[in-house]
Scaffold this motif. Structure first.
Motif, PDB file in Angstrom:
ATOM      1  N   GLN A 178       0.691  -0.953   0.230  1.00 29.55           N
ATOM      2  CA  GLN A 178      -0.024  -0.120  -0.035  1.00 29.55           C
ATOM      3  C   GLN A 178       0.829   1.310   0.062  1.00 29.55           C
ATOM      4  OE1 GLN A 178      -3.895   0.649   0.077  1.00 29.55           O
ATOM      5  NE2 GLN A 178      -2.619   2.058  -0.939  1.00 29.55           N
ATOM      6  N   HIS A 179       1.951   1.337   0.862  1.00 30.81           N
ATOM      7  CA  HIS A 179       2.774   2.491   0.833  1.00 30.81           C
ATOM      8  C   HIS A 179       3.349   2.691  -0.493  1.00 30.81           C
ATOM      9  CE1 HIS A 179       2.339   3.370   5.064  1.00 30.81           C
ATOM     10  NE2 HIS A 179       2.820   2.229   5.496  1.00 30.81           N
ATOM     11  N   TYR A 180       3.873   1.679  -1.264  1.00 28.51           N
ATOM     12  CA  TYR A 180       4.429   1.670  -2.564  1.00 28.51           C
ATOM     13  C   TYR A 180       3.677   2.204  -3.552  1.00 28.51           C
ATOM     14  CZ  TYR A 180       9.307   0.907  -1.520  1.00 28.51           C
ATOM     15  OH  TYR A 180      10.603   0.947  -1.131  1.00 28.51           O
ATOM     16  N   GLN A 181       2.140   1.624  -3.261  1.00 27.44           N
ATOM     17  CA  GLN A 181       1.260   2.323  -4.377  1.00 27.44           C
ATOM     18  C   GLN A 181       1.035   3.557  -4.294  1.00 27.44           C
ATOM     19  OE1 GLN A 181      -2.845   1.414  -3.926  1.00 27.44           O
ATOM     20  NE2 GLN A 181      -3.137   0.675  -5.992  1.00 27.44           N
ATOM     21  N   PHE A 207       7.202  -2.338   8.996  1.00 27.80           N
ATOM     22  CA  PHE A 207       7.346  -1.655   7.971  1.00 27.80           C
ATOM     23  C   PHE A 207       6.118  -0.494   7.928  1.00 27.80           C
ATOM     24  CE2 PHE A 207       7.388   0.063   3.550  1.00 27.80           C
ATOM     25  CZ  PHE A 207       8.541   0.123   3.236  1.00 27.80           C
ATOM     26  N   LEU A 208       6.332   0.176   9.297  1.00 25.54           N
ATOM     27  CA  LEU A 208       5.746   1.235   9.721  1.00 25.54           C
ATOM     28  C   LEU A 208       6.248   2.752   8.964  1.00 25.54           C
ATOM     29  CD1 LEU A 208       5.146   0.523  13.427  1.00 25.54           C
ATOM     30  CD2 LEU A 208       3.610  -0.235  11.560  1.00 25.54           C
ATOM     31  N   PHE A 209       6.231   2.481   7.465  1.00 25.72           N
ATOM     32  CA  PHE A 209       7.043   3.392   6.682  1.00 25.72           C
ATOM     33  C   PHE A 209       6.423   5.086   7.143  1.00 25.72           C
ATOM     34  CE2 PHE A 209       7.011   6.008   2.690  1.00 25.72           C
ATOM     35  CZ  PHE A 209       8.392   5.603   2.404  1.00 25.72           C
ATOM     36  N   ALA A 210       5.354   5.352   7.332  1.00 25.40           N
ATOM     37  CA  ALA A 210       5.265   6.887   7.646  1.00 25.40           C
ATOM     38  C   ALA A 210       5.574   6.999   8.949  1.00 25.40           C
ATOM     39  CB  ALA A 210       3.702   7.158   7.275  1.00 25.40           C
ATOM     40  N   GLU A 211       5.206   6.216   9.804  1.00 26.81           N
ATOM     41  CA  GLU A 211       5.562   6.361  11.320  1.00 26.81           C
ATOM     42  C   GLU A 211       7.075   6.379  11.507  1.00 26.81           C
ATOM     43  OE1 GLU A 211       5.358   3.889  15.684  1.00 26.81           O
ATOM     44  OE2 GLU A 211       3.787   3.361  13.952  1.00 26.81           O
ATOM     45  N   PHE A 212       7.900   5.544  10.614  1.00 23.10           N
ATOM     46  CA  PHE A 212       9.430   5.804  10.815  1.00 23.10           C
ATOM     47  C   PHE A 212       9.736   6.950  10.409  1.00 23.10           C
ATOM     48  CE2 PHE A 212      13.182   4.657   8.082  1.00 23.10           C
ATOM     49  CZ  PHE A 212      14.121   4.529   9.258  1.00 23.10           C
ATOM     50  N   ILE A 213       9.273   7.543   9.277  1.00 26.62           N
ATOM     51  CA  ILE A 213       9.764   8.837   8.812  1.00 26.62           C
ATOM     52  C   ILE A 213       9.286   9.808   9.689  1.00 26.62           C
ATOM     53  CG2 ILE A 213       9.411  10.554   7.070  1.00 26.62           C
ATOM     54  CD1 ILE A 213       9.152   8.312   5.172  1.00 26.62           C
ATOM     55  N   ALA A 214       8.145   9.727  10.561  1.00 25.83           N
ATOM     56  CA  ALA A 214       7.800  10.676  11.349  1.00 25.83           C
ATOM     57  C   ALA A 214       8.929  11.053  12.588  1.00 25.83           C
ATOM     58  CB  ALA A 214       6.533  10.496  11.992  1.00 25.83           C
ATOM     59  N   HIS A 263       2.415  11.486   9.494  1.00 26.26           N
ATOM     60  CA  HIS A 263       1.855  10.570  10.204  1.00 26.26           C
ATOM     61  C   HIS A 263       0.717  11.054  11.081  1.00 26.26           C
ATOM     62  CE1 HIS A 263       1.675   6.431  12.527  1.00 26.26           C
ATOM     63  NE2 HIS A 263       1.332   6.110  11.502  1.00 26.26           N
ATOM     64  N   LEU A 264      -0.586  10.719  10.977  1.00 22.23           N
ATOM     65  CA  LEU A 264      -1.453  11.164  12.059  1.00 22.23           C
ATOM     66  C   LEU A 264      -1.559  10.734  13.363  1.00 22.23           C
ATOM     67  CD1 LEU A 264      -4.610  11.872   9.850  1.00 22.23           C
ATOM     68  CD2 LEU A 264      -3.024  13.554  10.873  1.00 22.23           C
ATOM     69  N   PRO A 265      -1.332   9.318  13.453  1.00 20.72           N
ATOM     70  CA  PRO A 265      -1.111   8.843  15.009  1.00 20.72           C
ATOM     71  C   PRO A 265      -0.030   9.368  15.555  1.00 20.72           C
ATOM     72  CG  PRO A 265      -1.996   6.965  13.238  1.00 20.72           C
ATOM     73  CD  PRO A 265      -1.473   8.148  12.601  1.00 20.72           C
ATOM     74  N   SER A 266       1.149   9.476  15.139  1.00 23.22           N
ATOM     75  CA  SER A 266       2.179  10.125  15.543  1.00 23.22           C
ATOM     76  C   SER A 266       1.858  11.569  16.017  1.00 23.22           C
ATOM     77  CB  SER A 266       3.540  10.039  14.872  1.00 23.22           C
ATOM     78  OG  SER A 266       4.032   8.730  14.469  1.00 23.22           O
ATOM     79  N   THR A 267       1.288  12.215  15.122  1.00 22.75           N
ATOM     80  CA  THR A 267       0.783  13.749  15.576  1.00 22.75           C
ATOM     81  C   THR A 267      -0.055  13.754  16.705  1.00 22.75           C
ATOM     82  OG1 THR A 267       1.070  14.202  13.181  1.00 22.75           O
ATOM     83  CG2 THR A 267      -0.393  15.773  14.657  1.00 22.75           C
ATOM     84  N   ILE A 268      -1.043  12.737  16.894  1.00 18.21           N
ATOM     85  CA  ILE A 268      -1.888  12.586  17.981  1.00 18.21           C
ATOM     86  C   ILE A 268      -0.913  12.637  19.481  1.00 18.21           C
ATOM     87  CG2 ILE A 268      -3.774  11.436  18.950  1.00 18.21           C
ATOM     88  CD1 ILE A 268      -5.042  11.115  16.356  1.00 18.21           C
ATOM     89  N   ILE A 269      -0.010  11.522  19.218  1.00 14.36           N
ATOM     90  CA  ILE A 269       0.712  11.096  20.310  1.00 14.36           C
ATOM     91  C   ILE A 269       1.646  12.412  20.783  1.00 14.36           C
ATOM     92  CG2 ILE A 269       2.672   9.822  20.819  1.00 14.36           C
ATOM     93  CD1 ILE A 269       1.607   7.623  19.304  1.00 14.36           C
ATOM     94  N   ARG A 312      -6.388  10.749  -0.975  1.00 12.41           N
ATOM     95  CA  ARG A 312      -6.863  12.110   0.081  1.00 12.41           C
ATOM     96  C   ARG A 312      -6.589  11.989   1.534  1.00 12.41           C
ATOM     97  NH1 ARG A 312      -9.955  15.237  -3.228  1.00 12.41           N
ATOM     98  NH2 ARG A 312     -11.237  15.955  -1.583  1.00 12.41           N
ATOM     99  N   PHE A 313      -6.568  10.921   1.984  1.00 18.53           N
ATOM    100  CA  PHE A 313      -6.826  10.764   3.552  1.00 18.53           C
ATOM    101  C   PHE A 313      -5.392  10.383   4.007  1.00 18.53           C
ATOM    102  CE2 PHE A 313     -10.990   9.723   1.532  1.00 18.53           C
ATOM    103  CZ  PHE A 313     -11.605  10.493   2.205  1.00 18.53           C
ATOM    104  N   TYR A 314      -4.308   9.880   3.206  1.00 20.98           N
ATOM    105  CA  TYR A 314      -3.114   9.390   3.938  1.00 20.98           C
ATOM    106  C   TYR A 314      -2.286  10.546   3.912  1.00 20.98           C
ATOM    107  CZ  TYR A 314       0.048   6.025   6.263  1.00 20.98           C
ATOM    108  OH  TYR A 314       0.754   5.291   7.301  1.00 20.98           O
ATOM    109  N   PRO A 315      -1.525  10.914   5.090  1.00 28.99           N
ATOM    110  CA  PRO A 315      -0.399  12.087   4.560  1.00 28.99           C
ATOM    111  C   PRO A 315       0.332  11.983   3.610  1.00 28.99           C
ATOM    112  CG  PRO A 315      -0.972  11.560   7.062  1.00 28.99           C
ATOM    113  CD  PRO A 315      -1.451  10.475   6.499  1.00 28.99           C
ATOM    114  N   PRO A 316       1.090  13.067   2.818  1.00 25.72           N
ATOM    115  CA  PRO A 316       1.751  12.542   1.824  1.00 25.72           C
ATOM    116  C   PRO A 316       3.062  12.785   1.632  1.00 25.72           C
ATOM    117  CG  PRO A 316       0.504  14.891   1.584  1.00 25.72           C
ATOM    118  CD  PRO A 316       0.239  14.346   2.965  1.00 25.72           C
TER     119      PRO A 316
END
Length: 559
Positions: free
Chosen positions: A40-43, A148-155, A192-198, A75-79
């Motif tokens: 999904q991340h690569y797509q 492979f928590l791709f976005a969380e890792f980058i956050a 990454h939204l969960p990381s933002t909320i945390i 539209r919904f996943y942080p880019p």
């Protein structure tokens, strides 16, 4: 003097780069790490790259996904993370190497951020140690090597800079510090939204402690609020769509917040983790091992804190309280907090607080390790080196275990062409709209509308225009997935657009009009947010440029 400082910092950054390379060396040797969410991340990344190649900077939806039926998950996943890997792919031309290079850069940047943050209060040696501990922290490695928590890792490469600039604003309050915090928080929201909320909780606790010790409480608080407001506006082009349209996708349904996704089943140190150890499909035992490694390596620090509790700096107190708060929210002790704060449910997994625990714990651990190393020179207590040795061995074992038991895709099996072809496949079902259903692609094949005799005039991502044959009926079915922002016009007059049972677009055509136009029109709030974001980013960089020029002019004037 300035040249010496520059040379010294360059050496430190180079040393941190060596740590980062060591952290990702297992992937360079064994292959690209993989996990459930990797496709999904690569797509999403390919969608962003294809959109930029087509001249659209930020796509409203994935036009080629699901064999041309479209997909709205983007539209919904942080880019931001997808722009980062797409930029590297544009340079190297390989998704395999683009991924590995990005992973190295993330480890490096996260190390630099941790080093700079720690250096606000500690000496150079201790700050470098904190950076090294965080780079090799088991959970930080696990984000890319196993789950492979791709976005969380980058956050996690951005969060240290957020803490750094909060510290700077509370210390100095310069306009460049306020803007640095604004940029960092904006990038975090866009990653990454969960990381933002945390981090909403972590930043609030951290800044509150620093403000408590601040002589300019009102002024500093105002600057922090202004920085937060700038971040909200700067990232509004993304989150405005998320907030206003979240009920239109499956991911917001109760299905993705219950059973294995429920926060109640994902606490660390919960009794059920040991009772059902053999049936633990969530592998929380692994997360608890990662937690234990950070707790053990922090023991010397907590002994030091207890002994010197009356002489601790505001920085150390703030770090400690954030660490303890994150640990509390990751365990069942905080269940009542999760129950009364629905915002926390969006995080899904309490163990995600391990990111903040690992970051703050790395800096805290460096305090105790440095103090113990000083004592080793004078103390004859044989238990001290054995105790430190055991702590380090467990930390190294945990980190090594993460990389050793990971699943890798060797370069020969990692096909860039296959990644590019994912552009045409459906996304994960959680990102489907609530109207969307599986469609028999072979049945429709390359047809544009259900009536294969329709004549296509224009078929662009957001604009479709075609001529229907005579006596085509009062309804026109278009092979595109429905979304409320699609507007239809029959002979230039607006007509109703609705979804079929499969989630495809149906256009009402009561007069049997032949010329049909279908447009994807963003609502006014999205258009306004786009302009507001662009304006704020321009103002940020203009202000930073002005401050930099002013500083250069003053330095030259003094000379």
């Amino acid at each position: 003097m300035d040249k010496n400082i520059l040379k010294h910092n360059f050496f430190n950054y180079l040393l941190i780069a060596v740590f980062a390379f060591m952290a990702i060396s297992s992937a360079f040797y064994n292959g690209h790490p993989t996990g459930n969410d990797m496709p999904q991340h690569y797509q999403f990344a390919v969608t962003i790259y294809d959109s930029i190649s087509s001249g659209e900077i930020y796509p409203s939806f994935a036009t080629k996904a699901a064999k041309g039926l479209g997909d709205y998950g983007i539209r919904f996943y942080p880019p931001l993370s997808y722009y980062a890997i797409s930029a590297i792919f544009g340079i190297v031309g390989s998704w395999y190497y683009a991924g590995l290079i990005l992973f190295f850069l993330v480890f490096w940047i996260s190390g630099i951020g941790t080093y700079l943050w720690a250096k606000e209060n500690f000496e150079n040696k201790q700050s470098l140690l904190a950076a090294a501990i965080f780079i090799f922290a088991p959970y930080h490695l696990n984000q890319v090597y196993n789950n492979f928590l791709f976005a969380e890792f980058i956050a996690m490469a951005i969060i240290p800079f957020c803490f750094l600039f909060i510290t700077k604003v509370c210390k100095n309050g310069r306009i460049t510090d306020v803007l640095g915090l604004s940029i960092s928080v904006s990038l975090l929201i866009l990653t990454h939204l969960p990381s933002t909320i945390i981090c909403v909780f972590a930043f609030s606790i951290y800044s509150s402690v620093l403000l408590w010790k601040n002589d300019f409480f009102a002024k500093t608080l105002l600057k922090l609020i202004i920085s937060g407001c700038i971040s909200v506006v700067a990232s509004s082009f993304y989150w405005i769509k998320l907030i206003s349209e979240l009920n239109w996708i499956n991911h917001n349904s109760s299905e993705y917040f219950s059973e294995i996704y429920s926060f109640q089943r994902n606490f660390l140190l919960a009794p059920q983790n040991y009772i059902n150890f053999q049936d633990d499909i969530l592998a929380l035992w692994l997360a608890e091992m990662m937690l234990l490694s950070i707790l053990l390596i922090s023991i010397p620090t907590f002994i030091y804190i207890v002994k010197n509790r009356k002489n601790l700096s505001a920085f150390t107190i703030a770090l400690t309280i954030v660490f303890i708060s994150a640990l509390f929210l990751a365990t069942p002790l905080s269940k009542f907090v999760w129950s009364y704060l629905p915002l926390l449910h969006k995080i899904q997994f309490p163990y995600r607080f391990l990111g903040i625990i690992s970051l703050t714990g790395s800096i805290l651990a460096s305090i105790g390790i440095i103090k113990c190393s000083d004592q080793l020179k004078e103390s004859k207590n044989i238990l001290l080196p054995f105790g430190l040795g055991f702590i380090f061995l467990f930390f190294v074992f945990s980190s090594s275990f993460i990389t050793k038991q990971a699943f890798y895709i060797p370069k020969k099996d990692f096909s860039t062409s296959a990644i590019m072809e994912s552009l045409n496949t459906p996304s994960f079902e959680c990102w489907w709209t609530v109207w969307e259903k599986t469609v028999n692609f072979d049945e429709h094949k390359e047809a544009i509308t259900a009536d294969k005799n329709a004549k296509i005039i224009v078929w662009q991502p957001k604009k479709k225009k075609f001529i229907m044959p005579e006596n085509s009926g009062n309804k026109v079915e278009v092979l595109l997935y429905y979304y409320p922002h699609w507007k239809a016009y029959a002979n230039d007059k607006p007509v109703k657009v609705s979804p079929t049972d499969d989630g495809l677009i149906t256009i009402e055509n009561p007069n049997g009009s032949r010329q049909i136009q279908l447009l994807f029109e963003e609502p006014r709030n999205v258009v306004f947010a786009n302009y507001a974001s662009i304006s704020v980013w321009i103002l940020i960089f203009l202000t930073l440029g002005f401050c930099l020029l002013s500083k250069t002019f003053k330095a030259e004037h003094k000379l």
